[in-house]
Design a protein around this motif. Structure first.
Motif, PDB file in Angstrom:
ATOM      1  N   ARG A 257       0.834  -1.197   0.000  1.00 62.18           N
ATOM      2  CA  ARG A 257       0.000   0.000   0.000  1.00 62.18           C
ATOM      3  C   ARG A 257       0.876   1.256   0.000  1.00 62.18           C
ATOM      4  O   ARG A 257       1.813   1.358   0.785  1.00 62.18           O
ATOM      5  N   PRO A 258       0.608   2.191  -0.890  1.00 66.80           N
ATOM      6  CA  PRO A 258       1.413   3.422  -0.927  1.00 66.80           C
ATOM      7  C   PRO A 258       1.274   4.202   0.379  1.00 66.80           C
ATOM      8  O   PRO A 258       0.187   4.272   0.964  1.00 66.80           O
ATOM      9  N   TYR A 259       2.361   4.755   0.835  1.00 62.38           N
ATOM     10  CA  TYR A 259       2.338   5.521   2.084  1.00 62.38           C
ATOM     11  C   TYR A 259       1.939   6.960   1.824  1.00 62.38           C
ATOM     12  O   TYR A 259       2.280   7.545   0.793  1.00 62.38           O
ATOM     13  N   GLN A 260       1.248   7.531   2.788  1.00 62.99           N
ATOM     14  CA  GLN A 260       0.788   8.908   2.673  1.00 62.99           C
ATOM     15  C   GLN A 260       1.230   9.700   3.895  1.00 62.99           C
ATOM     16  O   GLN A 260       1.260   9.174   5.012  1.00 62.99           O
ATOM     17  N   GLY A 261       1.575  10.982   3.701  1.00 68.56           N
ATOM     18  CA  GLY A 261       1.852  11.882   4.807  1.00 68.56           C
ATOM     19  C   GLY A 261       3.204  11.682   5.464  1.00 68.56           C
ATOM     20  O   GLY A 261       3.997  10.810   5.083  1.00 68.56           O
ATOM     21  N   PHE A 263       4.043  10.658   8.584  1.00 67.82           N
ATOM     22  CA  PHE A 263       4.261   9.387   9.295  1.00 67.82           C
ATOM     23  C   PHE A 263       4.334   8.209   8.310  1.00 67.82           C
ATOM     24  O   PHE A 263       4.979   7.205   8.589  1.00 67.82           O
ATOM     25  N   GLY A 264       3.682   8.392   7.178  1.00 68.03           N
ATOM     26  CA  GLY A 264       3.775   7.350   6.153  1.00 68.03           C
ATOM     27  C   GLY A 264       5.194   7.220   5.614  1.00 68.03           C
ATOM     28  O   GLY A 264       5.683   6.115   5.367  1.00 68.03           O
ATOM     29  N   VAL A 265       5.853   8.358   5.445  1.00 67.78           N
ATOM     30  CA  VAL A 265       7.250   8.338   4.968  1.00 67.78           C
ATOM     31  C   VAL A 265       8.147   7.635   5.983  1.00 67.78           C
ATOM     32  O   VAL A 265       9.013   6.822   5.630  1.00 67.78           O
ATOM     33  N   ILE A 266       7.914   7.938   7.256  1.00 71.39           N
ATOM     34  CA  ILE A 266       8.701   7.279   8.308  1.00 71.39           C
ATOM     35  C   ILE A 266       8.465   5.774   8.293  1.00 71.39           C
ATOM     36  O   ILE A 266       9.411   4.972   8.382  1.00 71.39           O
ATOM     37  N   GLN A 267       7.192   5.403   8.167  1.00 73.87           N
ATOM     38  CA  GLN A 267       6.852   3.973   8.128  1.00 73.87           C
ATOM     39  C   GLN A 267       7.509   3.284   6.942  1.00 73.87           C
ATOM     40  O   GLN A 267       8.023   2.165   7.049  1.00 73.87           O
ATOM     41  N   GLU A 268       7.530   3.961   5.802  1.00 75.09           N
ATOM     42  CA  GLU A 268       8.121   3.392   4.600  1.00 75.09           C
ATOM     43  C   GLU A 268       9.619   3.137   4.801  1.00 75.09           C
ATOM     44  O   GLU A 268      10.133   2.080   4.448  1.00 75.09           O
ATOM     45  N   HIS A 269      10.317   4.122   5.383  1.00 76.21           N
ATOM     46  CA  HIS A 269      11.767   3.952   5.627  1.00 76.21           C
ATOM     47  C   HIS A 269      12.008   2.824   6.629  1.00 76.21           C
ATOM     48  O   HIS A 269      12.965   2.052   6.486  1.00 76.21           O
ATOM     49  N   TRP A 270      11.151   2.746   7.636  1.00 75.31           N
ATOM     50  CA  TRP A 270      11.306   1.683   8.634  1.00 75.31           C
ATOM     51  C   TRP A 270      11.127   0.313   7.987  1.00 75.31           C
ATOM     52  O   TRP A 270      11.905  -0.610   8.231  1.00 75.31           O
ATOM     53  N   ASP A 271      10.082   0.167   7.150  1.00 76.62           N
ATOM     54  CA  ASP A 271       9.834  -1.117   6.490  1.00 76.62           C
ATOM     55  C   ASP A 271      10.966  -1.481   5.536  1.00 76.62           C
ATOM     56  O   ASP A 271      11.359  -2.643   5.430  1.00 76.62           O
ATOM     57  N   ARG A 272      11.483  -0.491   4.842  1.00 74.43           N
ATOM     58  CA  ARG A 272      12.599  -0.766   3.925  1.00 74.43           C
ATOM     59  C   ARG A 272      13.814  -1.267   4.701  1.00 74.43           C
ATOM     60  O   ARG A 272      14.503  -2.188   4.279  1.00 74.43           O
ATOM     61  N   TRP A 273      14.074  -0.633   5.855  1.00 75.92           N
ATOM     62  CA  TRP A 273      15.216  -1.073   6.661  1.00 75.92           C
ATOM     63  C   TRP A 273      14.979  -2.490   7.170  1.00 75.92           C
ATOM     64  O   TRP A 273      15.872  -3.339   7.126  1.00 75.92           O
ATOM     65  N   ARG A 274      13.740  -2.758   7.632  1.00 75.39           N
ATOM     66  CA  ARG A 274      13.445  -4.065   8.196  1.00 75.39           C
ATOM     67  C   ARG A 274      13.557  -5.172   7.154  1.00 75.39           C
ATOM     68  O   ARG A 274      13.950  -6.290   7.465  1.00 75.39           O
TER      69      ARG A 274
END
Length: 394
Positions: A257-261, A263-274
């Motif tokens: 799911r595309p991230y929005q906003g 906090f979405g950007v933060i979540q995206e970076h976190w998931d990429r790292w994980r």
């Protein structure tokens, strides 16, 4: 097993020629390091049984044709897995399911390739309650011509160390065969023998990823566990060499799911790292037995990040999930077989002994609701994404 030196294949052949004598001298033991996990929709097919629990071969072949949908459905057909009730049938039935599915996929691929479509891969679930039967199933699967095998090491009695089992038993068996095939691990807490060890440990996945024939894992677990395995495999495999397949199929709607906003950007970076920058290469969807085109469509729109169509596809798969919860409880396998039976694809809706059945009256109720769901699917996804049912039986 990965070998070192300037020409690994030749070194491997010499090693086995000296170790096993004349029988191995003519063998051409090749590595599977050049193989790549096939992306797309993997359908763990049902095992179609009669009232006595025996395989109905013609129905099983019809199911294979149904999930392939002339190239518009499954990319991978996975036989004798959990959806195929591997832990409820005897080993002869497991081997029969593997053989029938491999034969039917090979037959279908002749037509698909000649028409310019991609071939469907045939994967065999070879796990059995004992290590001996598991290895016998692996040998049988190779002889049947499957493209890959799937092993759930935590579901085998007496296998205390999955790494050693793969490193010695599985590796040694593959080295006796003229044709080596990729092996995919299967991690599912629901079928683990020891409830205290529900998942393969991350360090074990890391160790097994060193083996040239271990090319990926099917993970029926959370996004966190999936991320741990992705990072573990990165230590010894380049990107694209080790495939992660999402076993909790609905998780793809969250992962892609595309991230929005902000906090979405933060979540995206976190998931990429994980996930160490990696993403799953495929999804394993049991409900695709009844609705293969809908799940192929869901996978495509998720990969594309098409949020509007993702929402529509999720409404359809959620509706089917809800249909499988009846008054007597969750009956997913029974409902899948009932849907195929009602549409005339198979002649028997029977589940294996030990699998929960539909109570009297629930089957007819399910039929009516499934007919409504088909209309909902037509409205939500359109005709192009709807499964075609080949009615064999009135």
């Amino acid at each position: 097993m990965r070998f070192w030196g300037p020409n690994p294949g030749r070194s491997r052949a010499r090693y086995h020629a000296s170790a096993r004598g004349p029988r191995a001298e003519d063998a051409s033991i090749r590595s599977v390091e050049t193989s790549r996990p096939k992306p797309g929709l993997s359908v763990p097919v049902l095992s179609i049984l009669d009232e006595e629990g025996k395989l109905i071969e013609e129905d099983q072949r019809a199911l294979v044709r149904h999930v392939v949908q002339d190239g518009y459905g499954a990319d991978i057909l996975f036989s004798a897995g959990t959806t195929g009730e591997w832990d409820k049938v005897d080993n002869a039935t497991r081997q029969a399911v593997i053989r029938v599915c491999a034969e039917e996929v090979a037959k279908l691929n002749l037509g698909l390739v000649s028409n310019g479509s991609s071939a469907v891969e045939s994967w065999a679930g070879v796990t059995a309650p004992t290590a001996g039967d598991t290895l016998a199933n692996l040998e049988h699967a190779i002889d049947c011509g499957v493209d890959a095998a799937v092993i759930a090491p935590l579901s085998i009695e007496g296998v205390a160390d999955p790494v050693r089992f793969m490193l010695r038993d599985v590796s040694d068996l593959l080295d006796t065969k003229m044709r080596r095939i990729p092996i995919f691990l299967y991690d599912n807490a629901d079928i683990a023998i020891d409830p205290a060890v529900p998942h393969i440990r991350t360090k074990q996945v890391k160790a097994m990823s060193r083996l040239d024939f271990v090319r990926g894992i099917k993970v029926s677990a959370s996004n966190k566990v999936l991320g741990n395995y992705t990072r573990a495999a990165k230590s010894f495999k380049d990107r694209g060499e080790f495939g992660i397949y999402v076993g909790n199929a609905k998780l793809i709607f969250d992962i892609y799911r595309p991230y929005q906003g902000f906090f979405g950007v933060i979540q995206e970076h976190w998931d990429r790292w994980r996930r160490a920058g990696g993403m799953p290469v495929g999804v394993v969807a049991g409900p695709a037995n009844a609705m293969p085109r809908e799940w192929a469509y869901a996978w495509q729109v998720c990969r594309a990040g098409d949020e509007e169509r993702m929402e529509a596809a999720q409404r359809v798969v959620d509706a089917f999930r809800d249909l499988c919860v009846v008054a007597s409880g969750k009956r997913t396998l029974a409902c899948l077989k009932r849907a195929l039976y009602a549409e005339g694809v198979i002649s028997s809706p029977c589940v294996a002994p030990g699998t929960p059945e539909l109570a009297p009256g629930e089957a007819e109720d399910f039929d009516a609701k499934f007919a409504v769901l088909k209309e909902t699917t037509r409205r939500e996804l359109g005709e192009v994404a709807m499964t075609r049912f080949e009615k064999r039986i009135d």
